[in-house]
Design an enzyme around this catalytic site. Sequence first.
Site, short mmCIF file in Angstrom:
data_model
loop_
_atom_site.label_atom_id
_atom_site.label_comp_id
_atom_site.label_asym_id
_atom_site.label_seq_id
_atom_site.Cartn_x
_atom_site.Cartn_y
_atom_site.Cartn_z
N HIS A 83 -3.35 -48.80 48.72
CA HIS A 83 -3.97 -48.44 47.44
C HIS A 83 -4.59 -49.67 46.80
O HIS A 83 -4.22 -50.81 47.15
CB HIS A 83 -2.92 -47.86 46.48
N ILE B 283 -6.92 -38.06 26.51
CA ILE B 283 -5.52 -37.79 26.87
C ILE B 283 -4.62 -38.89 26.28
O ILE B 283 -3.47 -38.65 25.91
CB ILE B 283 -5.38 -37.71 28.42
N VAL C 209 6.98 -40.49 4.58
CA VAL C 209 6.39 -40.62 3.23
C VAL C 209 6.84 -39.44 2.36
O VAL C 209 7.28 -39.62 1.21
CB VAL C 209 4.84 -40.68 3.31
N THR D 239 -3.39 -46.86 15.13
CA THR D 239 -4.48 -46.72 16.09
C THR D 239 -3.96 -47.08 17.46
O THR D 239 -3.24 -48.09 17.61
CB THR D 239 -5.71 -47.59 15.74
N GLU E 71 -3.97 -53.94 40.61
CA GLU E 71 -4.35 -55.15 41.35
C GLU E 71 -5.31 -56.00 40.53
O GLU E 71 -5.32 -57.22 40.64
CB GLU E 71 -5.00 -54.78 42.69
N ASP F 168 -5.77 -53.08 17.78
CA ASP F 168 -6.83 -54.09 17.64
C ASP F 168 -6.85 -54.75 16.27
O ASP F 168 -7.85 -55.34 15.88
CB ASP F 168 -8.19 -53.44 17.93
N GLY G 190 -9.66 -48.21 23.96
CA GLY G 190 -9.34 -49.45 23.26
C GLY G 190 -10.50 -50.04 22.49
O GLY G 190 -10.39 -51.12 21.93
N ARG G 191 -11.65 -49.34 22.53
CA ARG G 191 -12.86 -49.88 21.88
C ARG G 191 -13.12 -51.29 22.39
O ARG G 191 -13.14 -51.49 23.60
CB ARG G 191 -12.66 -49.89 20.37
N ARG H 80 -13.72 -38.64 10.71
CA ARG H 80 -14.46 -39.84 10.31
C ARG H 80 -15.48 -39.31 9.29
O ARG H 80 -16.15 -38.32 9.54
CB ARG H 80 -15.15 -40.47 11.52
N CYS H 81 -15.57 -39.95 8.12
CA CYS H 81 -16.33 -39.34 7.03
C CYS H 81 -17.44 -40.27 6.52
O CYS H 81 -17.18 -41.25 5.82
CB CYS H 81 -15.36 -39.00 5.88
N GLY I 129 -6.93 -46.91 11.17
CA GLY I 129 -7.30 -48.25 11.67
C GLY I 129 -8.25 -48.95 10.71
O GLY I 129 -8.29 -48.64 9.51
N ASP I 130 -9.01 -49.84 11.29
CA ASP I 130 -9.95 -50.67 10.53
C ASP I 130 -10.83 -49.93 9.52
O ASP I 130 -10.91 -50.30 8.34
CB ASP I 130 -10.91 -51.30 11.56
N GLY I 131 -11.52 -48.88 9.99
CA GLY I 131 -12.45 -48.11 9.15
C GLY I 131 -11.70 -47.48 7.99
O GLY I 131 -12.18 -47.47 6.84
N ASP J 225 -5.53 -48.39 19.68
CA ASP J 225 -6.22 -49.57 20.20
C ASP J 225 -5.43 -50.88 20.04
O ASP J 225 -5.66 -51.83 20.75
CB ASP J 225 -7.59 -49.74 19.51
O1 F6P Z 1 -9.97 -45.93 17.99
C1 F6P Z 1 -9.33 -45.02 18.83
C2 F6P Z 1 -10.28 -44.54 19.91
O2 F6P Z 1 -9.59 -43.60 20.71
C3 F6P Z 1 -10.94 -45.61 20.76
O3 F6P Z 1 -10.08 -46.12 21.75
C4 F6P Z 1 -12.12 -44.88 21.29
O4 F6P Z 1 -13.16 -45.77 21.62
C5 F6P Z 1 -12.52 -44.01 20.14
O5 F6P Z 1 -11.38 -43.87 19.30
C6 F6P Z 1 -13.00 -42.63 20.51
O6 F6P Z 1 -13.43 -42.01 19.35
P1 F6P Z 1 -13.66 -40.44 19.20
O7 F6P Z 1 -12.34 -39.76 19.15
O8 F6P Z 1 -14.43 -40.33 17.94
O9 F6P Z 1 -14.42 -40.01 20.42
#
Ligand code: F6P
Length: 319
Positions: free
Chosen positions: A215, A250, A23, A125, A187, A129, A170-171, A72-73, A102-104, A127
């Site tokens: 395993h 991680i 950008v 994101t 498995e 998703d 992955g929420r 997140r605000c 992401g979504d939010g 996820d």
């Molecule tokens: O949306 C990304 C994510 O890593 C999700 O997979 C997880 O549930 C969440 O964010 C964790 O959020 P935070 O970093 O606020 O603990």
Amino acid sequence: MKTVGILTSGGDAPGMNAAIRSVVRTSIFNKLKVMGIKQGYNGLLNGEVEEMNLSSVADIIHRGGTMLRSARCDEFTTEEGFNKALNVIEVFGIDGLIVLGGDGTFKGAKKLYDAGIPVICIPCTIDNDMGYTDYSIGFMTAVETAVDAIGKIRDTSTSHGRANVVEVMGRGCGDIALYSGLSGGAESIIVPEVDFDMDEVCRRVIQGRNRGKLHHIIVIAEGIGNAYEVSEEIEEKTGAETRVTILGHIQRGGSPTVFDRIMGSKMGNRAVELLIANKSGRALGIKCNEIIDISIDEAFKIKKEFDINMYNMTKILSI
Ligand code: F6P
């Protein structure tokens, strides 16, 4: 369009830095001023805004996280907070805003767009998703990290002849579990989108043991519930000593894969081009390997579809 603003919001995702770099450099190439907004919508309403130059984004394409930081605000959702943000946009002369998240994050962007601010959204994101796009930046890096961890857990699982439950992020979405479970040779894979039968999971543990497998890896998505309860049930019903590993944050860090760097670069570039062409209220995505843009409203309407065929295939391949 004279001045572009950029922010990263919500959970960070590897590849965000590649998009920021793209950008900034595309904007400067096109003689636009770029303002970096720190800590997502937080920085927008607190006026944490700084002009960026070519060097601001040097040496970041390979780095995880986001150099603009993220948050997140809650305040942004209040009328007062939102008005503060509008004021900062005016004070800094921001003519168009590019938001990564992401979504939010997209919901916040939509609110700004409805208030008359030209906005472009880039899906970032781990996820994966978001239904309107085949891919969101950060997903493949997170999957690579999970697969690396599963490989290491398999070593110790084999040495001790244990069952190991590995919980991935992955929420409410099972994509990280599905992709890492398949690539890591798990498995069993348990995801929120598909009803699962613990008796079947346990049967697989016993069958594996009976044919000499040492395993046993069960990858579960965080959205299915409690990993420790899953583990206890396996131990009770199969007698196999079972351990739990929750991979956690991680998966959010680390150097982005080549794919995430390229997607970040392409989408960052496209976002600026759209603003220059006077297009806004758009969400970027990928469909059939092409970068697409659709209206943010449309993007919200498209529900994420879980790849049930791939899931069924993993069941066959892990017998
Ligand atoms: O949306 C990304 C994510 O890593 C999700 O997979 C997880 O549930 C969440 O964010 C964790 O959020 P935070 O970093 O606020 O603990």
